[in-house]
Motif scaffolding. Structure first.
Motif, PDB file in Angstrom:
ATOM      1  N   ALA A   1     -55.977 -10.674  51.849  1.00 56.02           N
ATOM      2  CA  ALA A   1     -55.857 -10.964  52.846  1.00 56.02           C
ATOM      3  C   ALA A   1     -56.394 -11.136  53.947  1.00 56.02           C
ATOM      4  O   ALA A   1     -57.859 -10.063  53.386  1.00 56.02           O
ATOM      5  CB  ALA A   1     -54.373 -10.181  53.347  1.00 56.02           C
ATOM      6  N   PRO A   2     -56.813 -11.916  54.807  1.00 57.23           N
ATOM      7  CA  PRO A   2     -57.352 -12.147  55.694  1.00 57.23           C
ATOM      8  C   PRO A   2     -57.347 -10.550  56.340  1.00 57.23           C
ATOM      9  O   PRO A   2     -56.781  -9.797  56.671  1.00 57.23           O
ATOM     10  CB  PRO A   2     -56.893 -13.404  56.676  1.00 57.23           C
ATOM     11  N   GLY A   3     -58.782  -9.853  56.798  1.00 58.20           N
ATOM     12  CA  GLY A   3     -58.922  -8.578  57.202  1.00 58.20           C
ATOM     13  C   GLY A   3     -59.527  -8.092  56.282  1.00 58.20           C
ATOM     14  O   GLY A   3     -59.763  -6.772  57.128  1.00 58.20           O
TER      15      GLY A   3
ATOM     16  N   LEU B   1     -61.938 -13.555  55.989  1.00 59.91           N
ATOM     17  CA  LEU B   1     -62.187 -14.709  57.223  1.00 59.91           C
ATOM     18  C   LEU B   1     -61.091 -13.942  57.903  1.00 59.91           C
ATOM     19  O   LEU B   1     -60.306 -13.072  57.685  1.00 59.91           O
ATOM     20  CB  LEU B   1     -61.021 -15.534  56.049  1.00 59.91           C
ATOM     21  N   ALA B   2     -60.535 -14.897  59.253  1.00 56.96           N
ATOM     22  CA  ALA B   2     -60.001 -14.209  60.162  1.00 56.96           C
ATOM     23  C   ALA B   2     -58.528 -15.159  59.360  1.00 56.96           C
ATOM     24  O   ALA B   2     -58.345 -15.264  59.094  1.00 56.96           O
ATOM     25  CB  ALA B   2     -60.153 -14.981  61.534  1.00 56.96           C
ATOM     26  N   PRO B   3     -57.161 -14.141  60.343  1.00 59.67           N
ATOM     27  CA  PRO B   3     -55.515 -14.121  60.240  1.00 59.67           C
ATOM     28  C   PRO B   3     -55.481 -15.946  59.826  1.00 59.67           C
ATOM     29  O   PRO B   3     -56.481 -16.723  61.149  1.00 59.67           O
ATOM     30  CB  PRO B   3     -55.119 -13.690  61.119  1.00 59.67           C
TER      31      PRO B   3
ATOM     32  N   SER C   1     -64.333  -7.148  60.036  1.00 63.86           N
ATOM     33  CA  SER C   1     -63.570  -5.811  58.964  1.00 63.86           C
ATOM     34  C   SER C   1     -63.283  -4.961  59.102  1.00 63.86           C
ATOM     35  O   SER C   1     -63.212  -3.802  58.291  1.00 63.86           O
ATOM     36  CB  SER C   1     -63.872  -6.521  57.549  1.00 63.86           C
ATOM     37  N   GLN C   2     -65.154  -4.512  60.384  1.00 60.26           N
ATOM     38  CA  GLN C   2     -64.716  -2.875  60.764  1.00 60.26           C
ATOM     39  C   GLN C   2     -65.134  -2.233  61.747  1.00 60.26           C
ATOM     40  O   GLN C   2     -65.464  -3.301  62.986  1.00 60.26           O
ATOM     41  CB  GLN C   2     -66.603  -2.622  59.383  1.00 60.26           C
TER      42      GLN C   2
ATOM     43  N   THR D   1     -61.258 -12.031  46.644  1.00 59.14           N
ATOM     44  CA  THR D   1     -61.843 -12.581  47.884  1.00 59.14           C
ATOM     45  C   THR D   1     -61.074 -13.727  48.597  1.00 59.14           C
ATOM     46  O   THR D   1     -61.191 -14.772  47.879  1.00 59.14           O
ATOM     47  CB  THR D   1     -63.150 -12.277  48.318  1.00 59.14           C
ATOM     48  N   ASN D   2     -60.962 -13.663  49.766  1.00 55.25           N
ATOM     49  CA  ASN D   2     -60.235 -14.144  50.703  1.00 55.25           C
ATOM     50  C   ASN D   2     -60.777 -15.544  50.565  1.00 55.25           C
ATOM     51  O   ASN D   2     -61.259 -17.054  51.546  1.00 55.25           O
ATOM     52  CB  ASN D   2     -59.430 -13.972  51.875  1.00 55.25           C
ATOM     53  N   ILE D   3     -62.772 -15.394  51.055  1.00 57.54           N
ATOM     54  CA  ILE D   3     -63.577 -16.155  51.489  1.00 57.54           C
ATOM     55  C   ILE D   3     -63.428 -17.205  50.227  1.00 57.54           C
ATOM     56  O   ILE D   3     -63.632 -18.225  50.484  1.00 57.54           O
ATOM     57  CB  ILE D   3     -65.024 -16.060  51.615  1.00 57.54           C
TER      58      ILE D   3
END
Length: 300
Positions: free
Chosen positions: A57-59, A273-275, A246-247, A35-37
């Motif tokens: 990727a973010p999102g 995470l955000a971009p 994300s939803q 995960t990106n987190i």
């Protein structure tokens, strides 16, 4: 599939012993993170001393994300895999399991936290990162492994981990102060997906419910689920409900309409995470952004 930190450390001793040679050849040991987190946290600790590859990727929605063929191949060649576990990565769990079967060391964050069970008996809640104290436990588990992989740069990695621990403690203190300032009768969350159980436990926040039952975004709410949540909203007089970035917020907007009152819908950054360059593009900033939005949405 789960590996205890002590066993992982033993498995990485040989790799750590060779890391100095690898670095001289500009071939850093690779750490693949699902995960990106978690990828952001690992990157903050590892710096440029290790090659950190974040798969999502973010999102991205971690529940439904699927690997490309190239990503799957890279996973099988990693020196270490860091995953959330606890059923979060539903679309790529079999890839992580296959890599583990091939002997790739895997650290699952869920093995190192104080796991919270969903109230409705849907299994363990994987969203531990909403409590920085739980992320601190994960850092404690990851840091020695990254330090071992980094070889001669291991001391620098451990120092970076100490710095990040201090940042997590500061974040926890900030969140406790901000959320604690909301009157208890207004400190209640309604979301489109169960994400904030750990935050609620840590900061004494009431969870009125979520539009999607259980822990996965792949589920769908029934008419009874929505009606039960509408009743809770009306009873508590909630003025703000929250949707994940994300939803889509369609379900939450339906709740706002069904409640037949002026209910605001506020977006939170939760499972991804955000971009880069936008608010919430790191774990620490994501938590601060969410805290600010929750406080603004719930304060009288």
């Amino acid at each position: 599939m789960r590996r205890a930190a002590a066993s992982l450390l033993a498995a990485l001793i040989a790799v750590g012993a060779l890391a100095g040679c690898a670095a001289s050849a500009d071939e850093r040991p690779s750490v693949y993170v699902t995960t990106n987190i978690l990828g952001d946290v690992v990157s903050e600790i590892a710096g440029d001393r290790l090659e950190v590859v974040t798969l999502m990727a973010p999102g991205a929605d971690p529940h439904s994300y699927e690997l490309s063929a190239q990503q799957a191949a890279g996973l099988r060649d990693a020196d270490l895999i860091v995953a959330n576990g606890l059923g979060l990565e539903e679309g790529l769990a079999h890839h992580v399991e296959a890599a583990a079967d091939d002997g790739i060391p895997v650290l699952e964050a869920g093995d190192h936290i104080d796991v919270l069970e969903y109230a409705e008996g849907a299994g363990p809640d994987p969203h531990f990162w909403t409590d920085p104290g739980q992320m601190l436990l994960v850092v404690d588990a990851i840091a020695p492994l990254l330090g071992e992989l980094a070889g001669d740069a291991g001391a620098e990695v451990l120092t970076a981990a100490d710095d990040y621990r201090a940042s997590l403690l500061a974040l926890d203190e900030e969140m406790a102060g901000s959320l604690g300032a909301i009157p208890a009768e207004h400190r209640a969350l309604v979301t489109n997906h169960h994400v904030f159980g750990y935050l609620a436990r840590r900061y004494d926040v009431t969870l009125l419910g979520a539009a999607i039952p259980g822990g996965t975004t792949l589920a769908a709410p029934s008419a009874a689920d929505l009606q039960e949540l509408v009743t809770a909203i009306d009873t508590a007089g909630v003025r703000t409900i929250f949707a994940e970035s994300s939803q889509p917020d369609r379900l939450v907007q339906v709740l706002a309409d069904e409640a037949d009152r002026d209910v605001a819908v506020v977006e939170l950054i939760t499972e991804s995470l955000a971009p880069t360059g936008e608010p919430g593009d790191t774990y620490l900033d994501m938590m601060r952004v969410n805290t600010e939005r929750i406080v603004q949405g719930l304060s009288p």
